[in-house]
Write an enzyme that holds these catalytic residues in place. Structure first.
Site, PDB file in Angstrom:
ATOM      1  N   ASP A 243      12.671  -4.034  -6.260  1.00 36.99           N
ATOM      2  CA  ASP A 243      13.150  -5.041  -5.235  1.00 36.99           C
ATOM      3  C   ASP A 243      13.505  -6.219  -6.021  1.00 36.99           C
ATOM      4  O   ASP A 243      12.956  -7.280  -6.189  1.00 36.99           O
ATOM      5  CB  ASP A 243      11.959  -5.317  -4.529  1.00 36.99           C
ATOM      6  CG  ASP A 243      11.311  -4.022  -3.668  1.00 36.99           C
ATOM      7  OD1 ASP A 243      11.835  -3.890  -2.722  1.00 36.99           O
ATOM      8  OD2 ASP A 243      10.383  -3.333  -4.247  1.00 36.99           O
TER       9      ASP A 243
ATOM     10  N   HIS B 208       3.796   1.638  -8.045  1.00 37.47           N
ATOM     11  CA  HIS B 208       2.905   0.772  -7.868  1.00 37.47           C
ATOM     12  C   HIS B 208       1.736   0.897  -8.998  1.00 37.47           C
ATOM     13  O   HIS B 208       1.311  -0.218  -9.660  1.00 37.47           O
ATOM     14  CB  HIS B 208       2.049   0.926  -6.679  1.00 37.47           C
ATOM     15  CG  HIS B 208       2.616   0.724  -5.430  1.00 37.47           C
ATOM     16  ND1 HIS B 208       3.285   1.854  -4.544  1.00 37.47           N
ATOM     17  CD2 HIS B 208       3.208  -0.127  -4.638  1.00 37.47           C
ATOM     18  CE1 HIS B 208       3.659   1.506  -3.535  1.00 37.47           C
ATOM     19  NE2 HIS B 208       3.959   0.155  -3.658  1.00 37.47           N
TER      20      HIS B 208
ATOM     21  N   ARG C 240       8.855   4.696   1.513  1.00 37.21           N
ATOM     22  CA  ARG C 240       9.512   5.126   2.503  1.00 37.21           C
ATOM     23  C   ARG C 240       9.975   6.483   2.279  1.00 37.21           C
ATOM     24  O   ARG C 240      10.570   7.211   3.311  1.00 37.21           O
ATOM     25  CB  ARG C 240      10.598   4.213   2.872  1.00 37.21           C
ATOM     26  CG  ARG C 240      10.249   2.817   3.378  1.00 37.21           C
ATOM     27  CD  ARG C 240      11.280   2.054   3.947  1.00 37.21           C
ATOM     28  NE  ARG C 240      10.613   0.949   4.907  1.00 37.21           N
ATOM     29  CZ  ARG C 240      10.495  -0.486   4.453  1.00 37.21           C
ATOM     30  NH1 ARG C 240      10.761  -0.698   3.046  1.00 37.21           N
ATOM     31  NH2 ARG C 240      10.322  -1.123   5.222  1.00 37.21           N
TER      32      ARG C 240
ATOM     33  N   GLY D 190       0.831  -1.191   0.073  1.00 42.59           N
ATOM     34  CA  GLY D 190       0.022  -0.043   0.132  1.00 42.59           C
ATOM     35  C   GLY D 190       0.799   1.179  -0.061  1.00 42.59           C
ATOM     36  O   GLY D 190       1.968   1.347  -0.186  1.00 42.59           O
TER      37      GLY D 190
ATOM     38  N   GLN E 165      14.096  -9.336  -4.065  1.00 40.24           N
ATOM     39  CA  GLN E 165      12.563  -9.925  -4.097  1.00 40.24           C
ATOM     40  C   GLN E 165      12.052 -10.518  -5.384  1.00 40.24           C
ATOM     41  O   GLN E 165      11.586 -11.845  -5.356  1.00 40.24           O
ATOM     42  CB  GLN E 165      11.670  -9.165  -3.613  1.00 40.24           C
ATOM     43  CG  GLN E 165      10.367  -9.520  -3.697  1.00 40.24           C
ATOM     44  CD  GLN E 165       9.490  -8.286  -3.006  1.00 40.24           C
ATOM     45  OE1 GLN E 165       9.323  -8.037  -1.896  1.00 40.24           O
ATOM     46  NE2 GLN E 165       8.687  -7.369  -3.813  1.00 40.24           N
TER      47      GLN E 165
ATOM     48  N   PHE F 122       0.239   3.988  -2.178  1.00 37.03           N
ATOM     49  CA  PHE F 122       0.738   3.759  -3.554  1.00 37.03           C
ATOM     50  C   PHE F 122       1.342   5.027  -4.165  1.00 37.03           C
ATOM     51  O   PHE F 122       1.065   6.166  -3.636  1.00 37.03           O
ATOM     52  CB  PHE F 122      -0.546   3.739  -4.540  1.00 37.03           C
ATOM     53  CG  PHE F 122      -1.198   2.293  -4.210  1.00 37.03           C
ATOM     54  CD1 PHE F 122      -0.716   1.326  -3.910  1.00 37.03           C
ATOM     55  CD2 PHE F 122      -2.528   2.077  -4.372  1.00 37.03           C
ATOM     56  CE1 PHE F 122      -1.182  -0.023  -3.522  1.00 37.03           C
ATOM     57  CE2 PHE F 122      -3.303   0.927  -4.417  1.00 37.03           C
ATOM     58  CZ  PHE F 122      -2.466  -0.226  -3.687  1.00 37.03           C
ATOM     59  N   HIS F 123       2.366   4.727  -4.984  1.00 41.49           N
ATOM     60  CA  HIS F 123       3.159   5.813  -5.792  1.00 41.49           C
ATOM     61  C   HIS F 123       2.909   5.340  -7.154  1.00 41.49           C
ATOM     62  O   HIS F 123       2.551   4.224  -7.679  1.00 41.49           O
ATOM     63  CB  HIS F 123       4.592   6.187  -5.377  1.00 41.49           C
ATOM     64  CG  HIS F 123       5.268   4.801  -4.899  1.00 41.49           C
ATOM     65  ND1 HIS F 123       5.779   3.982  -6.099  1.00 41.49           N
ATOM     66  CD2 HIS F 123       5.780   4.302  -4.106  1.00 41.49           C
ATOM     67  CE1 HIS F 123       6.548   3.093  -5.476  1.00 41.49           C
ATOM     68  NE2 HIS F 123       6.571   3.075  -4.604  1.00 41.49           N
TER      69      HIS F 123
END
Ligand code: AMP
Length: 282
Positions: free
Chosen positions: A150, A37, A187, A31, A153, A33-34
């Site tokens: 990421d 996303h 962040r 969540g 990931q 969002f930017h």
């Protein structure tokens, strides 16, 4: 757009779609969002009939000293942005439904999670692999979309899907940046103006490395030497790692064979930031 919190309701809906051979696309997120996303949602929209975006700040991927409690959240704004992006379902399960008392099953991807972020966040990728495996079971997508932001990931989840024969295509999409180069991240809201300035060093270093590789510099030693002055001029930045890695194994390499990834992680104040870029030598 529908908002679903209940796990069974989500799975029943997904199984109903699957019984009709519909194509389901999942974009897992935490969540806040930017544009990063939203770029995944735009791509996801083009890949199937049903676009599900999950919003779940997953406790098992945060270490005990990390920012789980202060992770930014704005569910209402996220729902509006998702609706505008053509999302069909926001799936937002509660933590105590995802991990009820007695929960004890985890997925571990062994090698690619050891270095880079895995070195300083030893339980992080176990939490990521576990929650994504659960989300895949609940949403039943044929396509799951992740950002190259990421990168470790993404590779971890591609291994998870390949190794466990999951019937899903794990797609990686390009990293989205601010106009000045800073990688978009939820962040980033934590950064003061001075910290944001220091954070720009990360993308500047990656761009410089790409330029050096493009001019034929292929050794780690030469490229890192070229980046040194940038990091020395940013005292607010505390480097966690700067690593030249193989794109698939994520092992550190001393020389670029043709292509490689340069990955970086650093702390600016209390905020930990990551970034990476593809390096190609002619
Ligand atoms: P998060 O909500 O930060 O867990 O991210 C959800 C998904 O969005 C992950 O697949 C991320 O890799 C992806 N993502 C985050 N930031 C960016 C970005 N700047 N560009 C592209 N994808 C991103």
């Amino acid at each position: 757009m529908q908002v679903i919190n209940d796990l069974q309701e989500m799975q029943h809906l997904a199984l109903d779609w699957r019984s009709r051979s519909d194509k389901i696309v999942l974009v897992p997120t935490m969540g806040y969002f930017h544009q990063g996303h939203l770029s995944l949602m735009a791509y996801g929209r083009s890949r199937g009939e049903h676009l599900v975006v999950s919003i779940f700040v997953n406790p098992t991927q945060f270490g005990p000293q990390e920012d789980l409690d202060r992770y930014p959240r704005d569910f209402k704004r996220d729902c509006q942005l998702a609706q505008d992006a053509g999302v069909d379902v926001i799936f937002a399960p509660a933590a105590d439904q995802m991990y009820p008392p007695g929960y004890q099953t985890f997925a571990t991807v062994e090698q690619v999670t050891k270095g880079l972020c895995g070195a300083s966040r030893p339980t992080h990728f176990r939490g990521v692999a576990t929650v994504v495996l659960k989300l895949l079971n609940l949403v039943q997508p044929q396509v799951a979309v992740f950002g190259e932001k990421d990168y470790q990931q993404l590779i971890t989840l591609q291994r998870l899907a390949a190794d466990l024969n999951l019937p899903v295509e794990v797609v990686g999409r390009p990293l989205v940046r601010e106009p000045d180069g800073l990688a978009l991240s939820s962040r980033n809201v934590f950064l003061s103006p001075e910290e944001r300035q220091a954070a720009l060093t990360l993308s500047q270093a990656l761009f410089k490395a790409r330029e050096l590789a493009g001019r034929g510099e292929r050794t780690r030693a030469d490229i890192f030497a070229g980046l040194q002055p940038l990091f020395e001029s940013a005292p607010l930045l505390s480097l966690d790692y700067l690593a030249l890695i193989d794109c698939q194994t994520l092992k550190e390499i001393a020389e670029i064979p043709g292509q490689a990834r340069l990955a970086v992680a650093a702390r600016v104040g209390r905020t930990r930031l990551i970034d990476n870029i593809l390096l190609e030598v002619p």
